[in-house]
Design a protein around this motif. Structure first.
Motif: not given
Length: 206
Positions: A11-34
């Motif tokens: 995940v590449a994004d210059d906004q730390a909060m958004l970057r972290g949120a995107l990573a955390a939400l995607l990690e909730l999907e069983p077939d996705l891994r950041v």
């Protein structure tokens, strides 16, 4: 689902909060891994090279190397990594530039996470994913009419630099810079330099 079947993501994004949120939400999907995150284009290229992910989620407007330039570099160095542009700026010019740079998809940040996760899966499967409204507007907007040099001088003129200052930065004569600015103003149907900058930015041409 086993770990070996997971789709790996950077995940590449210059906004730390958004970057972290995107990573955390995607990690909730069983077939996705950041497997990595990046705060700008250069870091994105480096992290992609280090982790060799299946998919890189790339913002466009980042400091230093922007997301479109980073997409081009990352795809050349890691052709097995597909790039999905995720941006706030739904501009037709950005869509065309991103696809030309090798991106496989383009979605906006206000899309539901389920839609984003599905876009990751589709891009990983070799499909192209483009926000429907943006795709439609892109058809009507047409291609970027500005040459690379015109884009360059218009970007530099955005903060009020004079033709002489721009000329010294890009190693051209002031007259050549003025000619390029004049051509850009005409091509975007603007009445002055400031308006040309606004139009080109709104359409994602610079």
């Amino acid at each position: 689902m086993t770990e070996t079947a997971q789709i790996t993501i950077v995940v590449a994004d210059d906004q730390a909060m958004l970057r972290g949120a995107l990573a955390a939400l995607l990690e909730l999907e069983p077939d996705l891994r950041v497997v990595g995150v990046a705060s700008d284009g250069e870091e994105a290229v480096r992290v992609v090279a280090e982790t060799n992910p299946d998919v890189c989620l790339m913002d466009i407007q980042m400091p230093g190397m922007d997301g479109i330039a980073a997409t081009r570099v990352a795809r050349a160095a890691n052709p097995g990594t597909r790039v999905l542009i995720v941006t706030t700026f739904a501009r037709p010019g950005y869509l065309r530039s991103a696809l030309d740079a090798g991106a496989s998809g383009f979605v906006v940040k206000d899309a539901p996470v389920e839609q984003l996760a599905d876009a990751v899966r589709r891009v990983h499967a070799g499909l192209r994913v483009v926000d429907p409204a943006l795709a439609e507007s892109s058809l009507f907007e047409g291609a970027n009419p500005l040459s690379e040099r015109e884009q360059q001088v218009l970007r530099l003129a955005a903060d009020g630099r004079s033709a002489a200052t721009i000329a010294s930065e890009v190693f051209l004569s002031p007259g050549t810079v003025r000619n390029n600015l004049s051509a850009a103003i005409g091509k975007v149907s603007a009445s002055n330099r400031a308006q040309a900058v606004r139009i080109a930015q709104d359409k994602g041409w610079i």
